[in-house]
Structure formats: structure tokens, C-alpha cells
Design a protein around this motif. Structure first.
Motif, PDB file in Angstrom:
ATOM      1  N   LEU A 101       0.869  -1.170   0.000  1.00 39.04           N
ATOM      2  CA  LEU A 101       0.000   0.000   0.000  1.00 39.04           C
ATOM      3  C   LEU A 101       0.907   1.220   0.000  1.00 39.04           C
ATOM      4  CD1 LEU A 101      -1.294  -2.093   2.455  1.00 39.04           C
ATOM      5  CD2 LEU A 101      -3.130  -0.539   1.925  1.00 39.04           C
TER       6      LEU A 101
ATOM      7  N   LEU B 232      -7.656  -0.346  -2.512  1.00 38.35           N
ATOM      8  CA  LEU B 232      -7.603  -1.717  -2.019  1.00 38.35           C
ATOM      9  C   LEU B 232      -8.976  -2.178  -1.526  1.00 38.35           C
ATOM     10  CD1 LEU B 232      -5.873  -4.175  -1.415  1.00 38.35           C
ATOM     11  CD2 LEU B 232      -5.286  -3.131   0.769  1.00 38.35           C
TER      12      LEU B 232
ATOM     13  N   SER C 229     -10.976  -3.065  -4.480  1.00 41.94           N
ATOM     14  CA  SER C 229     -10.472  -4.353  -4.972  1.00 41.94           C
ATOM     15  C   SER C 229     -10.971  -5.505  -4.107  1.00 41.94           C
ATOM     16  CB  SER C 229      -8.943  -4.360  -4.989  1.00 41.94           C
ATOM     17  OG  SER C 229      -8.439  -3.367  -5.834  1.00 41.94           O
TER      18      SER C 229
END
Length: 143
Positions: free
Chosen positions: A31, A49, A52
Motif C-alpha cells: 500500500l 484496495l 479491490s
């Protein structure tokens, strides 16, 4: 029903970059923050994220359902968009998913599989509910 604990550890690997390691599966990812806080483009931002995670969770369920139905799924492509509040913090208020399957997959079975995945089986989506409006659409590629 007993609770199940999931564990992840995160270590700083750059000015605003962190490596997340899943203790159970051993999976890893990076990240990174935006440039204004020292980000270097080394990985996804946390909110990317999260998008996702929603799409990945639902997608795994869609694949599983369609395989059980013996559908000829060879490729599943998912497009994800999220709208965030213009505030601090800036949580998502809406997430839209578009599931695109290869030609040959029955469109009605794809729609049903996606509906089940998003509304019944996806734990990430369930974690966001009811505060985030998650919508979806499906299509099958032509030829």
C-alpha cells in the motif's frame, strides 16, 4: 456461531508505503499513500484496495457459482468505481461493479450468480452494508 479471527501485519517499507502480510495465507501486498504525504507509487492506496476487496470477494463467489453450473467461464473482468464523501474522513457512499464474462456464458446465470455473490455471499460487501450503497450490472462479451 464462533467467531473466526483474521490477522494481517503491516510494516513500513517507504516514506508512506507499507507491506501488508496475511498471517494465515502468507499473501502480501504493498500500500502506498499519495505524493503529498510522500507516496512513491509503489502500491495501491487503501481506498483502492477496499474497492479491490469488494470486487475480488464477489468475483470469487461468481466464479464458484458458475463453475458449479458448468458454465463455460474462461474470463471474468470486473470494473469497480466508488464515490466518496467530500469530507474528512471521506468514506465511500456508493460502489458500482460491472461484471463482464466471456461469450458463451448464459447471461441470466451470470446475473443470478452476481446477485447471489453481492447480496448473500460476499463478506466484504456485508461488512460495508448498510452504510455503502453497492450496485452492480453484468454483461456477456459478444463473439
Amino acid at each position: 456461531m464462533a467467531e473466526k479471527t483474521v490477522r494481517v501485519v503491516i510494516d513500513q517499507v517507504g516514506a508512506a508505503a507499507f507491506e501488508a502480510s496475511a498471517v494465515g495465507s502468507g499473501g502480501k501486498l504493498v500500500l502506498d499513500g499519495p505524493a503529498e504525504v510522500g507516496g512513491e507509487g509503489r502500491g495501491m492506496r487503501p481506498m483502492e484496495l477496499l474497492l479491490s476487496a469488494v470486487a475480488g470477494c464477489a468475483s470469487m463467489d461468481v466464479v464458484h457459482i458458475l463453475r458449479k453450473q458448468r458454465e463455460p467461464l474462461e474470463k471474468l473482468h470486473i470494473e469497480i468505481e466508488g464515490d466518496r464523501k467530500d469530507a474528512t474522513p471521506a468514506p465511500f457512499v456508493r460502489i458500482r461493479l460491472v461484471f463482464v464474462a466471456n461469450a458463451g456464458v448464459d447471461a441470466h446465470k451470470l446475473e443470478r450468480a452476481v446477485t447471489l455473490a453481492v447480496t448473500k455471499y460476499c463478506s466484504v460487501g456485508a461488512t460495508l452494508a448498510p452504510g455503502v450503497d453497492v450496485t452492480w450490472s453484468t454483461r456477456v462479451e459478444v463473439g
